[in-house]
Design a protein around this motif. Structure first.
Motif, PDB file in Angstrom:
ATOM      1  N   ASP A  96      97.726 -62.262  -6.049  1.00 54.41           N
ATOM      2  CA  ASP A  96      96.033 -61.713  -5.581  1.00 54.41           C
ATOM      3  C   ASP A  96      95.314 -62.891  -5.586  1.00 54.41           C
ATOM      4  OD1 ASP A  96      94.295 -59.877  -5.095  1.00 54.41           O
ATOM      5  OD2 ASP A  96      94.145 -59.473  -7.138  1.00 54.41           O
ATOM      6  N   PRO A  97      95.481 -63.824  -4.929  1.00 53.08           N
ATOM      7  CA  PRO A  97      94.552 -65.112  -5.157  1.00 53.08           C
ATOM      8  C   PRO A  97      93.194 -64.751  -4.762  1.00 53.08           C
ATOM      9  CG  PRO A  97      95.945 -65.165  -3.101  1.00 53.08           C
ATOM     10  CD  PRO A  97      96.526 -64.048  -3.601  1.00 53.08           C
ATOM     11  N   ALA A  98      92.853 -63.827  -3.893  1.00 47.93           N
ATOM     12  CA  ALA A  98      91.523 -63.568  -3.656  1.00 47.93           C
ATOM     13  C   ALA A  98      90.876 -62.679  -4.453  1.00 47.93           C
ATOM     14  CB  ALA A  98      91.342 -63.041  -2.100  1.00 47.93           C
ATOM     15  N   ALA A  99      91.605 -61.968  -5.570  1.00 49.40           N
ATOM     16  CA  ALA A  99      91.120 -60.977  -6.503  1.00 49.40           C
ATOM     17  C   ALA A  99      90.892 -60.040  -5.954  1.00 49.40           C
ATOM     18  CB  ALA A  99      90.004 -61.489  -7.405  1.00 49.40           C
ATOM     19  N   ARG A 100      91.583 -59.274  -4.875  1.00 51.64           N
ATOM     20  CA  ARG A 100      91.202 -58.287  -4.310  1.00 51.64           C
ATOM     21  C   ARG A 100      91.558 -56.806  -5.113  1.00 51.64           C
ATOM     22  NH1 ARG A 100      89.233 -60.065   0.780  1.00 51.64           N
ATOM     23  NH2 ARG A 100      90.854 -61.641   1.685  1.00 51.64           N
ATOM     24  N   ILE A 101      92.298 -56.943  -6.164  1.00 51.34           N
ATOM     25  CA  ILE A 101      92.968 -55.625  -6.757  1.00 51.34           C
ATOM     26  C   ILE A 101      92.112 -55.685  -8.076  1.00 51.34           C
ATOM     27  CG2 ILE A 101      94.714 -54.308  -7.343  1.00 51.34           C
ATOM     28  CD1 ILE A 101      96.250 -55.728  -5.340  1.00 51.34           C
ATOM     29  N   LEU A 102      91.765 -54.428  -8.434  1.00 47.52           N
ATOM     30  CA  LEU A 102      91.139 -54.219  -9.962  1.00 47.52           C
ATOM     31  C   LEU A 102      92.685 -53.825 -10.785  1.00 47.52           C
ATOM     32  CD1 LEU A 102      89.228 -53.871 -12.210  1.00 47.52           C
ATOM     33  CD2 LEU A 102      89.032 -51.581 -11.230  1.00 47.52           C
ATOM     34  N   ARG A 103      92.845 -54.664 -11.733  1.00 50.73           N
ATOM     35  CA  ARG A 103      94.083 -54.380 -12.617  1.00 50.73           C
ATOM     36  C   ARG A 103      93.788 -55.072 -13.858  1.00 50.73           C
ATOM     37  NH1 ARG A 103      97.616 -59.105 -11.885  1.00 50.73           N
ATOM     38  NH2 ARG A 103      96.747 -60.900 -10.514  1.00 50.73           N
ATOM     39  N   GLY A 109      77.909 -65.318   1.954  1.00 57.85           N
ATOM     40  CA  GLY A 109      79.182 -65.219   2.486  1.00 57.85           C
ATOM     41  C   GLY A 109      80.045 -65.033   1.096  1.00 57.85           C
ATOM     42  N   GLU A 110      81.399 -65.457   1.413  1.00 53.84           N
ATOM     43  CA  GLU A 110      82.476 -64.904   0.367  1.00 53.84           C
ATOM     44  C   GLU A 110      82.194 -65.600  -0.934  1.00 53.84           C
ATOM     45  OE1 GLU A 110      84.597 -62.577   1.146  1.00 53.84           O
ATOM     46  OE2 GLU A 110      83.642 -62.771   3.291  1.00 53.84           O
ATOM     47  N   ALA A 111      81.834 -66.736  -0.943  1.00 54.03           N
ATOM     48  CA  ALA A 111      81.793 -67.465  -2.414  1.00 54.03           C
ATOM     49  C   ALA A 111      80.782 -66.690  -3.237  1.00 54.03           C
ATOM     50  CB  ALA A 111      81.259 -69.099  -2.282  1.00 54.03           C
ATOM     51  N   TYR A 140      75.457 -57.445  -0.737  1.00 52.00           N
ATOM     52  CA  TYR A 140      74.271 -57.974  -0.071  1.00 52.00           C
ATOM     53  C   TYR A 140      74.362 -59.580  -0.405  1.00 52.00           C
ATOM     54  CZ  TYR A 140      69.194 -58.906   0.569  1.00 52.00           C
ATOM     55  OH  TYR A 140      67.884 -59.510   1.378  1.00 52.00           O
ATOM     56  N   GLY A 141      74.865 -60.075  -1.434  1.00 50.81           N
ATOM     57  CA  GLY A 141      75.185 -61.429  -1.658  1.00 50.81           C
ATOM     58  C   GLY A 141      76.004 -61.879  -0.579  1.00 50.81           C
ATOM     59  N   ALA A 171      67.051 -65.698 -10.087  1.00 52.41           N
ATOM     60  CA  ALA A 171      68.645 -65.450 -10.366  1.00 52.41           C
ATOM     61  C   ALA A 171      69.186 -66.391  -9.369  1.00 52.41           C
ATOM     62  CB  ALA A 171      69.024 -64.220  -9.916  1.00 52.41           C
ATOM     63  N   PRO A 172      70.494 -66.933  -9.503  1.00 55.56           N
ATOM     64  CA  PRO A 172      70.932 -67.875  -8.566  1.00 55.56           C
ATOM     65  C   PRO A 172      71.595 -67.089  -7.330  1.00 55.56           C
ATOM     66  CG  PRO A 172      72.531 -67.413 -10.446  1.00 55.56           C
ATOM     67  CD  PRO A 172      71.304 -66.781 -10.845  1.00 55.56           C
ATOM     68  N   GLU A 173      71.575 -66.004  -7.213  1.00 60.02           N
ATOM     69  CA  GLU A 173      71.865 -65.277  -5.758  1.00 60.02           C
ATOM     70  C   GLU A 173      70.803 -65.176  -5.175  1.00 60.02           C
ATOM     71  OE1 GLU A 173      71.652 -61.996  -9.021  1.00 60.02           O
ATOM     72  OE2 GLU A 173      72.562 -63.860  -8.956  1.00 60.02           O
TER      73      GLU A 173
END
Length: 582
Positions: free
Chosen positions: A556-563, A379-381, A373-374, A330-332
């Protein structure tokens, strides 16, 4: 349990009979034609299919203090002979002793406290009409045999898996999470029916091994060359008790924990897979380090970290996690199936939901651990990419939590009103949003208390425990200092996701939340206004923000919120159309 894109396979043997295989058994002076059960056979009753839910016949009055279980599955006939010695204790006065056991087994003898006792064999149950006073114990010894149900599509459909290795030797496994432990042994088939200790004796054909739960006590060799593998496990889940038999080779090692103890590592794999097996084994130590650094001590260090290769996808069988991912890449850069099942040592085996209505505590946390774990590794990406993959699979057919006692299938099966795989992905995203809302320190402190029942877990100062959604909400309230009932009610008890509407008139930006439950949902929102990121409070009556008229605004530029996302809904509808068109 690994997620399954379409929900579990629930085609019953009574509806899908298949073609029986015929085996000629040589017997002195004759040949007997025996019918081997195929997938879905022999059929099981509606009663056996029930695991959890409201318990009848006073089962809630009983606790399982110990279970001594002997299993001798025969790959030639696909029959099993077995023996169970169970120590029951009455939590309250019990009018009778009732156990669950699939009716495909014949109970040959039953003894109560060493004396043969009459019993009733109802549909999928064993009932002994003897009272047991509160605080008193009784020992039941049950000898039984029969043809166990063969799984249609393990692990999403339960039962025995009779398979063969590439060189033709028997390869056997069991799974019981959905239909329950009564597919294998006479048990209390609900989550809180765990035995405090389970001792297992599994008979393997000559030349084969039988790795199982807990710590190996010893291996006995019978006169005919078969071996009996003896194991002892501390408070295993009812569905975690597992049969695994095959011509296994084993890789062994040890891990020096950051908590000062040493953890035995074992991976049982098929012959001829040495290099691939070693690659998977090499993931054990860094994965352990991640969990111990982020969550806390490995709960079963006094037994082992055990993994066994199985002819089905996987399952969180305590200290003997089933692995059947074919060493996929897997890519991760890590095996998600191994990681997911191993996460259940914390979220299912150490922390067990006492009611299947809280199933998301197993699978939502278990699924969140892979992106986490990723992030820990890269990191964040990597975290963002993995969270996005989960987001696109949330379907919102039913609430995650309904606040009543439910069976496993009532939670997992969409056809029975369940949330299906949303307990994985929506559960994971709920945790993702909660983590941002209250911050890492409070989030992980809350998780640690939920798992261990205390703030300061150390090897030896905690035991497996039961937990619930309501308990987690209370812990989060204490750790964060906030009443977040609006958050949990919206994400767990509403079907639909909250929707954020944004209107803009020149330099005036208006934000407002709406929810299915029409409740206040004061979720703050991050805005990127040109190059600046601001966190904006959005009260019940909405928020009005002044921005430069020509500014580019991203919500929500970092996609923090489930909506709610119309784009995701359109994408899912398009996918459905494409599948139907094929």
């Amino acid at each position: 349990m690994p997620p399954d894109g379409g929900g579990k396979c629930r085609l019953y043997g009574a509806l899908r009979r298949g073609i029986n295989l015929t085996l000629a058994l040589s017997v002195p002076g004759s040949v007997i034609a025996a019918q081997l059960p195929v997938k879905g056979e022999p059929p099981i009753s509606a009663q056996t299919q029930i695991s959890g839910g409201v318990r009848a016949d006073g089962q809630d009055d009983l606790a399982m203090r110990a279970a001594d279980l002997s299993f001798a599955p025969d790959p030639v006939t696909r029959r099993m002979t077995a023996r169970a010695t169970l120590v029951l204790e009455a939590k309250r006065d019990a009018a009778r002793l009732t156990l669950d056991l699939d009716s495909n087994y014949n109970v040959r003898t039953l003894a109560l406290n060493g004396r043969a006792t009459r019993f009733t064999r109802l549909d999928g149950k064993i009932v002994v009409m003897r009272p047991l006073a509160s605080g008193k114990r009784a020992t039941l010894t049950i000898v039984y045999d029969g043809v166990p149900h063969v799984a249609l599509n393990a692990p999403w459909d339960d039962g025995m898996v009779w398979s063969r290795t590439p060189d033709g030797r028997p390869w056997i496994a069991s799974t019981t999470e959905g239909y329950g432990c009564d597919l294998l042994w006479p048990c209390l088939d609900f989550p809180s029916g765990e035995p405090e200790v389970a001792t297992l004796h599994i008979t393997a054909p000559k030349g084969l091994k039988a790795p199982s739960n807990g710590r190996l006590i010893g291996v006995d060799t019978l006169p005919d060359g078969r071996t009996v593998w003896n194991w002892r496990a501390r408070q295993p889940n009812t569905y975690a008790i597992a049969i695994n038999i095959g011509p296994y080779e084993v890789i062994e090692g040890s891990y020096q924990s950051r908590f000062g103890n040493t953890i035995p590592l074992h991976y049982w794999h098929l012959p001829g897979e040495g290099a691939k097996a070693r690659t998977l084994f090499d993931e054990f130590a860094p994965t352990l380090d991640f969990f111990e650094s982020v969550i806390g001590p490995y709960p079963f260090a006094d037994e082992k970290l055990g993994v066994v290769e199985t002819p089905h996808k996987g399952m969180e069988h305590q200290t003997i996690n089933a692995y059947g991912n074919d060493y996929a890449k897997a890519p991760e850069g890590f095996d998600w199936l191994f990681h997911h099942e191993f996460s259940h040592e914390w979220f299912a085996n150490q922390l067990t939901a006492a009611n299947w209505d809280d199933y998301w505590l197993h699978e939502g946390f278990g699924s969140y651990m892979q992106p986490l774990y990723g992030q820990w590794r890269e990191g964040e990406a990597r975290y963002a990419v993995m969270m996005e993959a989960q987001r696109n699979q949330i379907v919102n057919r039913a609430p995650l939590v309904r606040d009543r006692v439910l069976t496993e299938e009532e939670v997992y099966e969409p056809a029975r009103g369940g949330a299906g795989t949303d307990i994985y992905y929506k559960g994971s995203w709920t945790l993702h949003t909660l983590r941002w809302l209250i911050g890492d320190a409070r989030f992980f402190a809350s998780v640690r208390r939920l798992v261990y029942g205390r703030r300061d877990p150390q090897p030896g100062n905690f035991s497996p425990r039961y937990g619930s959604t309501r308990e987690f909400e209370g812990i989060v309230r204490e750790e964060s200092g906030q009443d977040l009932s609006w958050f949990f009610d919206t994400y767990l008890r509403d079907r639909a996701l909250p929707e954020l509407t944004m209107t803009r008139d020149g330099g005036t930006l208006r934000l407002r939340w709406t929810t299915e439950g029409r409740r206040a949902f004061p979720m703050p929102v991050e805005l990127r206004i040109d190059d600046e990121v601001r966190r904006v409070e959005v009260p019940a009556d909405g928020a009005t923000i002044t921005v430069p008229a020509a500014a580019h605004v991203v919500v929500d530029p970092a996609a923090r919120i489930l909506r709610r996302s119309v784009a995701v809904e359109d994408y899912q509808a398009w996918q459905t159309q494409q599948r139907r068109a094929r």
